[in-house]
Design an enzyme around this catalytic site. Structure first.
Site, PDB file in Angstrom:
ATOM      1  N   VAL A 227     -35.988  12.228 -19.626  1.00  0.00           N
ATOM      2  CA  VAL A 227     -36.506  11.571 -20.829  1.00  0.00           C
ATOM      3  C   VAL A 227     -37.740  10.764 -20.419  1.00  0.00           C
ATOM      4  O   VAL A 227     -37.691  10.003 -19.446  1.00  0.00           O
ATOM      5  CB  VAL A 227     -35.444  10.646 -21.464  1.00  0.00           C
ATOM      6  CG1 VAL A 227     -36.026   9.913 -22.667  1.00  0.00           C
ATOM      7  CG2 VAL A 227     -34.220  11.463 -21.863  1.00  0.00           C
TER       8      VAL A 227
ATOM      9  N   GLY B 228     -33.141   7.192 -21.127  1.00  0.00           N
ATOM     10  CA  GLY B 228     -32.747   8.239 -20.179  1.00  0.00           C
ATOM     11  C   GLY B 228     -31.244   8.189 -19.941  1.00  0.00           C
ATOM     12  O   GLY B 228     -30.544   9.214 -20.058  1.00  0.00           O
ATOM     13  N   HIS B 229     -30.729   6.992 -19.654  1.00  0.00           N
ATOM     14  CA  HIS B 229     -29.279   6.836 -19.468  1.00  0.00           C
ATOM     15  C   HIS B 229     -28.536   7.222 -20.758  1.00  0.00           C
ATOM     16  O   HIS B 229     -27.507   7.902 -20.715  1.00  0.00           O
ATOM     17  CB  HIS B 229     -28.922   5.378 -19.160  1.00  0.00           C
ATOM     18  CG  HIS B 229     -29.522   4.830 -17.904  1.00  0.00           C
ATOM     19  ND1 HIS B 229     -30.505   3.873 -17.913  1.00  0.00           N
ATOM     20  CD2 HIS B 229     -29.262   5.092 -16.595  1.00  0.00           C
ATOM     21  CE1 HIS B 229     -30.820   3.544 -16.668  1.00  0.00           C
ATOM     22  NE2 HIS B 229     -30.097   4.279 -15.840  1.00  0.00           N
TER      23      HIS B 229
ATOM     24  N   GLN C 225     -31.125  14.263  -5.847  1.00  0.00           N
ATOM     25  CA  GLN C 225     -29.808  13.621  -5.953  1.00  0.00           C
ATOM     26  C   GLN C 225     -28.822  14.517  -6.707  1.00  0.00           C
ATOM     27  O   GLN C 225     -27.667  14.679  -6.296  1.00  0.00           O
ATOM     28  CB  GLN C 225     -29.956  12.282  -6.685  1.00  0.00           C
ATOM     29  CG  GLN C 225     -28.656  11.664  -7.141  1.00  0.00           C
ATOM     30  CD  GLN C 225     -28.863  10.330  -7.801  1.00  0.00           C
ATOM     31  OE1 GLN C 225     -29.098   9.339  -7.123  1.00  0.00           O
ATOM     32  NE2 GLN C 225     -28.776  10.268  -9.123  1.00  0.00           N
TER      33      GLN C 225
ATOM     34  N   MET D  49     -26.716   2.461 -12.615  1.00  0.00           N
ATOM     35  CA  MET D  49     -26.914   1.158 -11.982  1.00  0.00           C
ATOM     36  C   MET D  49     -27.314   0.120 -13.037  1.00  0.00           C
ATOM     37  O   MET D  49     -27.813  -0.960 -12.697  1.00  0.00           O
ATOM     38  CB  MET D  49     -27.970   1.251 -10.878  1.00  0.00           C
ATOM     39  CG  MET D  49     -27.550   2.208  -9.760  1.00  0.00           C
ATOM     40  SD  MET D  49     -28.252   1.814  -8.160  1.00  0.00           S
ATOM     41  CE  MET D  49     -29.991   1.997  -8.475  1.00  0.00           C
TER      42      MET D  49
ATOM     43  N   LYS E 168     -34.179  13.828 -13.522  1.00  0.00           N
ATOM     44  CA  LYS E 168     -35.223  12.952 -12.974  1.00  0.00           C
ATOM     45  C   LYS E 168     -35.024  12.766 -11.480  1.00  0.00           C
ATOM     46  O   LYS E 168     -35.985  12.750 -10.718  1.00  0.00           O
ATOM     47  CB  LYS E 168     -35.197  11.605 -13.677  1.00  0.00           C
ATOM     48  CG  LYS E 168     -36.135  10.600 -13.060  1.00  0.00           C
ATOM     49  CD  LYS E 168     -36.085   9.295 -13.811  1.00  0.00           C
ATOM     50  CE  LYS E 168     -36.323   8.121 -12.905  1.00  0.00           C
ATOM     51  NZ  LYS E 168     -35.127   7.695 -12.187  1.00  0.00           N
ATOM     52  N   ASP E 169     -33.776  12.590 -11.070  1.00  0.00           N
ATOM     53  CA  ASP E 169     -33.472  12.453  -9.643  1.00  0.00           C
ATOM     54  C   ASP E 169     -32.984  13.820  -9.158  1.00  0.00           C
ATOM     55  O   ASP E 169     -31.790  14.027  -8.891  1.00  0.00           O
ATOM     56  CB  ASP E 169     -32.429  11.359  -9.453  1.00  0.00           C
ATOM     57  CG  ASP E 169     -32.934  10.035  -9.987  1.00  0.00           C
ATOM     58  OD1 ASP E 169     -33.767   9.405  -9.314  1.00  0.00           O
ATOM     59  OD2 ASP E 169     -32.531   9.637 -11.104  1.00  0.00           O
TER      60      ASP E 169
HETATM   61  P1  AMP Z   1     -29.769   4.973 -12.308  1.00  0.00           P
HETATM   62  O1  AMP Z   1     -29.219   3.879 -13.184  1.00  0.00           O
HETATM   63  O2  AMP Z   1     -31.239   4.880 -12.070  1.00  0.00           O
HETATM   64  O3  AMP Z   1     -28.959   5.167 -11.047  1.00  0.00           O
HETATM   65  O4  AMP Z   1     -29.591   6.318 -13.127  1.00  0.00           O
HETATM   66  C1  AMP Z   1     -28.317   6.724 -13.602  1.00  0.00           C
HETATM   67  C2  AMP Z   1     -28.410   8.157 -14.060  1.00  0.00           C
HETATM   68  O5  AMP Z   1     -29.362   8.275 -15.118  1.00  0.00           O
HETATM   69  C3  AMP Z   1     -28.882   9.126 -12.946  1.00  0.00           C
HETATM   70  O6  AMP Z   1     -28.135  10.330 -13.050  1.00  0.00           O
HETATM   71  C4  AMP Z   1     -30.340   9.340 -13.292  1.00  0.00           C
HETATM   72  O7  AMP Z   1     -30.842  10.582 -12.843  1.00  0.00           O
HETATM   73  C5  AMP Z   1     -30.285   9.295 -14.815  1.00  0.00           C
HETATM   74  N1  AMP Z   1     -31.613   8.969 -15.364  1.00  0.00           N
HETATM   75  C6  AMP Z   1     -32.386   7.893 -15.035  1.00  0.00           C
HETATM   76  N2  AMP Z   1     -33.572   7.949 -15.688  1.00  0.00           N
HETATM   77  C7  AMP Z   1     -33.556   9.076 -16.430  1.00  0.00           C
HETATM   78  C8  AMP Z   1     -34.492   9.697 -17.315  1.00  0.00           C
HETATM   79  N3  AMP Z   1     -35.690   9.169 -17.563  1.00  0.00           N
HETATM   80  N4  AMP Z   1     -34.142  10.864 -17.901  1.00  0.00           N
HETATM   81  C9  AMP Z   1     -32.921  11.418 -17.652  1.00  0.00           C
HETATM   82  N5  AMP Z   1     -32.002  10.893 -16.832  1.00  0.00           N
HETATM   83  C10 AMP Z   1     -32.301   9.733 -16.223  1.00  0.00           C
END
Ligand code: AMP
Length: 241
Positions: A173, A33-34, A150, A27, A146-147
């Protein structure tokens, strides 16, 4: 790096990418993390695509859809520096054609934990991820631990819809003080940001209890609740083992 908006442009560019193709759905408002998912995809695949889409259907009516942080320019420069091949930034109408929608709904697994608190959230996630899978046709897709719920729900959807895609789940991360990186951490003021480390401290406490021999899940949950409830700014929605 090709950055495209229209589905047709995406399909044309995707056809030129070599396989195995790795997809990282996001998103936006990217952080380490991303980028760890992107790096993992780069190491395992011949080409890598990233989607940036703040998906309205996974936000509840009282959630933060309009406030969700965005910085497209920065995101694109980070992805370009990683060597990503293709970025899709769809419009809402591109992913959700007008008229009665089609939903992808995983039952059971989505009814508790996050699903119990956020009605319709997982239906929005599985629907958009199914669309992204069909648009990109990746060999592998990367999600964060993290999710955790999901990730499990998406694995189940992929199996159940017989999609020929390998789901890869990558480790969490964290910031140096243990808080999991999240785009939403930007909502926290300094005091709240400090208080948020209670999550890591609660997990650490459960880890110590486990290492000391505790194997009763209820006791581990109680131990975490004690730590969480000692933080005045924290309000617990759920704790699970
Ligand atoms: P989001 O943009 O929040 O929808 O996250 C996109 C992807 O990045 C999802 O698969 C999340 O689980 C992953 N993600 C977000 N934060 C982290 C993190 N701190 N460590 C690892 N993966 C992450």
């Amino acid at each position: 790096m090709e950055v495209v908006k229209q589905l047709e442009q995406l399909r044309t560019t995707r056809r030129k990418c070599s396989d195995p193709f790795g997809l990282v759905p996001t998103m936006g408002y990217l952080h380490e993390g991303h980028l760890s998912l992107v790096r993992c995809a780069m190491s395992e695949c011949a080409s890598v695509g990233v989607s940036i889409f703040v998906n309205p259907t996974q936000f509840g009516p009282n959630e933060d859809l309009t406030a969700y942080p965005r910085d497209l320019e920065r995101d694109l420069s980070l992805l370009s520096a990683e060597g990503v091949d293709l970025v899709w930034i769809p419009e809402v109408e591109g992913l959700y054609p007008p008229g009665d929608p089609t939903w992808v709904d995983v039952e059971g697994l989505t009814e508790y934990l996050e699903g119990a608190k956020r009605s319709g959230h997982f239906r929005g996630v599985t629907t958009v991820v199914a669309k992204l899978f069909n648009a990109f046709q990746p060999t592998k897709a990367y999600f964060g631990q993290k999710d955790a719920q999901q990730a499990r729900v998406i694995q189940r959807m992929t199996e159940d819809l017989l999609l020929p895609i390998e789901i890869v789940i990558c480790p969490i991360v964290r910031e140096v003080d243990g808080l999991a990186m999240s785009s939403r951490n930007s909502y926290l003021n300094p005091e709240q940001r400090q208080a948020a480390t209670v999550l890591w401290r609660a997990l650490g406490h459960a880890g110590s209890l486990y290492d000391a021999g505790e194997r009763n899940a209820g006791n581990l949950r109680e131990g975490m609740l004690d730590v969480l409830n000692a933080e005045p700014l924290a309000r617990v929605q759920y704790v699970s083992v």
